[in-house]
Design a protein around this motif. Sequence first.
Motif, short mmCIF file in Angstrom:
data_model
loop_
_atom_site.label_atom_id
_atom_site.label_comp_id
_atom_site.label_asym_id
_atom_site.label_seq_id
_atom_site.Cartn_x
_atom_site.Cartn_y
_atom_site.Cartn_z
N ASN A 149 -25.12 -31.12 56.72
CA ASN A 149 -26.55 -30.88 56.47
C ASN A 149 -26.70 -29.45 55.96
OD1 ASN A 149 -29.30 -30.36 56.56
ND2 ASN A 149 -29.51 -30.61 58.79
N SER A 150 -26.81 -29.29 54.65
CA SER A 150 -26.78 -27.94 54.07
C SER A 150 -28.03 -27.13 54.45
CB SER A 150 -26.64 -28.02 52.55
OG SER A 150 -27.74 -28.76 52.02
N GLU A 151 -29.05 -27.81 54.99
CA GLU A 151 -30.24 -27.06 55.43
C GLU A 151 -30.09 -26.51 56.84
OE1 GLU A 151 -33.74 -29.42 54.67
OE2 GLU A 151 -33.21 -29.53 52.55
N ALA A 152 -29.06 -26.92 57.55
CA ALA A 152 -28.78 -26.37 58.88
C ALA A 152 -28.13 -25.01 58.66
CB ALA A 152 -27.88 -27.31 59.66
N LEU A 153 -28.92 -23.94 58.81
CA LEU A 153 -28.48 -22.62 58.33
C LEU A 153 -28.32 -21.56 59.41
CD1 LEU A 153 -30.65 -22.14 55.11
CD2 LEU A 153 -28.16 -22.13 55.24
N TYR A 154 -29.05 -21.71 60.52
CA TYR A 154 -29.09 -20.60 61.48
C TYR A 154 -28.30 -20.91 62.75
CZ TYR A 154 -32.38 -18.51 58.36
OH TYR A 154 -32.93 -17.95 57.24
N PRO A 155 -27.09 -20.34 62.85
CA PRO A 155 -26.28 -20.60 64.04
C PRO A 155 -26.66 -19.67 65.20
CG PRO A 155 -25.04 -19.24 62.49
CD PRO A 155 -26.40 -19.47 61.88
N ILE A 156 -26.56 -20.18 66.40
CA ILE A 156 -26.78 -19.37 67.60
C ILE A 156 -25.65 -19.67 68.58
CG2 ILE A 156 -28.30 -18.94 69.59
CD1 ILE A 156 -30.67 -19.89 67.87
N TYR A 157 -25.06 -18.62 69.11
CA TYR A 157 -24.04 -18.76 70.16
C TYR A 157 -24.67 -18.20 71.42
CZ TYR A 157 -19.52 -18.07 72.58
OH TYR A 157 -18.48 -18.09 73.47
N MET A 158 -24.78 -19.03 72.45
CA MET A 158 -25.58 -18.66 73.62
C MET A 158 -24.81 -18.98 74.89
SD MET A 158 -29.33 -20.20 74.25
CE MET A 158 -29.07 -21.75 75.04
N TRP A 159 -24.77 -18.01 75.77
CA TRP A 159 -23.95 -18.17 76.97
C TRP A 159 -24.81 -17.81 78.19
CZ3 TRP A 159 -18.63 -15.17 77.30
CH2 TRP A 159 -17.96 -15.48 78.50
N ASN A 160 -25.12 -18.81 79.01
CA ASN A 160 -25.83 -18.59 80.27
C ASN A 160 -24.82 -18.80 81.39
OD1 ASN A 160 -28.18 -18.50 78.70
ND2 ASN A 160 -28.59 -20.68 79.01
N PRO A 288 -28.17 -16.33 58.16
CA PRO A 288 -27.82 -17.70 57.79
C PRO A 288 -26.34 -17.88 57.46
CG PRO A 288 -29.05 -16.62 56.03
CD PRO A 288 -29.08 -15.69 57.19
N ILE A 289 -25.87 -19.11 57.58
CA ILE A 289 -24.49 -19.47 57.26
C ILE A 289 -24.27 -19.35 55.75
CG2 ILE A 289 -22.80 -21.38 57.23
CD1 ILE A 289 -24.20 -22.52 59.72
N GLY A 290 -23.17 -18.69 55.38
CA GLY A 290 -22.77 -18.69 53.97
C GLY A 290 -23.54 -17.76 53.05
#
Length: 345
Positions: A149-160, A288-290
């Motif tokens: 899905n090329s519109e999926a652009l914003y990654p988040i890495y989250m650690w609780n 954003p990715i890329g």
Amino acid sequence: MEFVKLIKKTELLSPPDFKPEIQEIEYRRDPLTGSTCVINIKRAERAKQAQRIADVSSEVIKETKKGCIFCPEQIREETSKFTSNIHPEGRIERGECIVFPNLFPFAEHHAVATFNNAHFLDLNQFNSQMIVDNMLACQEWMFAVHNSNSEALYPIYMWNHMPPSGASIVHPHVQALVREAPTAAQERLLSKSKEYFESRGQNYWEELIETEKEISERFISENDSLAVIASYAPRGFREIQFIFQEASSFTDLNTKQISDFSAAIKKVLQGYKKMGVGSFNLITFSGPIGKKLDYYSLNAKIISRPFPQGVYTNDTGTFERLQDEWVIEFLPEDVAEKMRESLST
Ligand SMILES: [Zn+2]
């Protein structure tokens, strides 16, 4: 770059002898976003009715291990799988880390990634390799999502880590998200960084590293990959920022940068452990990715949370939840001083 602070004094007659006591209330403003916090270090001395215990009880570990779906006995039977366009086998594995879909997502692409088979790890028990495997596996999933899905652009890495941080499962794990739109905070960081770049001709984050290094009150450490700094106007207790030198997205990070990030996190967790911390949140603020942005640098924040125990005093109340004003008990300059020792080893 301006570090704005305003110090006010408040006077009260404190028991038992009701002599006058003056306390300092310090208002600070984040130099980029204008986000505000108020610091009173005396609050850390409050006799909290729920007293902190030294260690997480073995009873809690034993009880939560029963039927834990992230433990090796259950994980392959009890957790969900990705559809084949994301991964042919349904889950991504790297070392002992397993990545699978979050059963109760709050993003259109939302995964969970364990670290290893251990049901509980204290803050000083995480090693760099587990964090490296976990981050690389999450990155692999983020790329797979973006490819499908090329519109999926914003990654988040989250650690609780541990329930006071919002984690519902004790077994150490992180969450990885990819959204089509940035979060409100991410959007603000991107637009403010762009404005800063356009008006001053400089990347705010690069300037922040240089300025903090020069002032050396909150600067903790630096290498080719990233700088570690105690935030000037924190939104959480013992807040520390990781700012990357050559990346604007979490997915830009190469193996060396991930390895340096993991090593820095490991040391910060060791420093937290020495300070008596037993729960924390860590999250990335990623472009954003890329798309490499010259006005933005990937950064992440870690904050400590209340110690895990039966009844505890929460560290956020109405001011934080509803007024967007962050009441802080620790001076960033003191946090930096304590943390320098852990990062220098
Ligand atoms: Zn477990």
